[in-house]
Design a protein around this motif. Structure first.
Motif, short mmCIF file in Angstrom:
data_model
loop_
_atom_site.label_atom_id
_atom_site.label_comp_id
_atom_site.label_asym_id
_atom_site.label_seq_id
_atom_site.Cartn_x
_atom_site.Cartn_y
_atom_site.Cartn_z
N HIS A 13 0.83 -1.21 0.00
CA HIS A 13 0.00 0.00 0.00
C HIS A 13 0.87 1.26 0.00
O HIS A 13 0.47 2.30 -0.52
N PHE A 14 2.06 1.17 0.56
CA PHE A 14 2.95 2.33 0.70
C PHE A 14 4.19 2.28 -0.19
O PHE A 14 4.71 3.31 -0.58
N LEU A 15 4.68 1.08 -0.49
CA LEU A 15 5.94 0.94 -1.21
C LEU A 15 5.75 0.36 -2.60
O LEU A 15 4.91 -0.52 -2.81
N LEU A 16 6.56 0.82 -3.51
CA LEU A 16 6.62 0.29 -4.86
C LEU A 16 8.07 -0.15 -5.05
O LEU A 16 8.97 0.69 -5.02
N ALA A 17 8.29 -1.44 -5.20
CA ALA A 17 9.67 -1.94 -5.26
C ALA A 17 9.82 -2.96 -6.38
O ALA A 17 8.90 -3.71 -6.70
N ASP A 18 11.01 -2.95 -6.96
CA ASP A 18 11.40 -4.01 -7.87
C ASP A 18 12.85 -4.37 -7.55
O ASP A 18 13.35 -3.99 -6.49
N THR A 19 13.51 -5.06 -8.43
CA THR A 19 14.87 -5.52 -8.11
C THR A 19 15.89 -4.40 -8.05
O THR A 19 16.96 -4.57 -7.47
N LYS A 20 15.57 -3.23 -8.62
CA LYS A 20 16.55 -2.15 -8.65
C LYS A 20 16.11 -0.87 -7.97
O LYS A 20 16.93 0.00 -7.70
N THR A 21 14.82 -0.71 -7.69
CA THR A 21 14.35 0.56 -7.13
C THR A 21 13.38 0.33 -5.97
O THR A 21 12.74 -0.71 -5.87
N LEU A 22 13.30 1.34 -5.15
CA LEU A 22 12.34 1.38 -4.04
C LEU A 22 11.82 2.80 -3.96
O LEU A 22 12.61 3.75 -3.94
N GLN A 23 10.50 2.96 -3.94
CA GLN A 23 9.92 4.30 -3.85
C GLN A 23 8.57 4.22 -3.16
O GLN A 23 8.01 3.14 -2.99
#
Length: 55
Positions: A13-23
């Motif tokens: 709900h708060f984080l958007l993450a993949d293997t290279k980024t976090l936002q």
């Protein structure tokens, strides 16, 4: 990262993450108190300048 995921339930709900980024999720309904403080400080500085006749 695992501590952050545990602290922010549900984390997706708060984080958007993949293997290279976090936002932060751009559409998450939350506020950042540091940003709010900075905005309040800027407004207070503007009021102070107006009251002193410098603006």
């Amino acid at each position: 990262m695992s501590y952050l995921r545990c602290a922010l339930l549900p984390p997706d709900h708060f984080l958007l993450a993949d293997t290279k980024t976090l936002q932060w999720q751009p559409n998450a309904h939350c506020t950042l108190d540091v940003a709010e403080f900075d905005q309040a400080l800027n407004r207070a500085e503007q009021v102070s300048l107006v009251q002193c006749g410098q603006l």
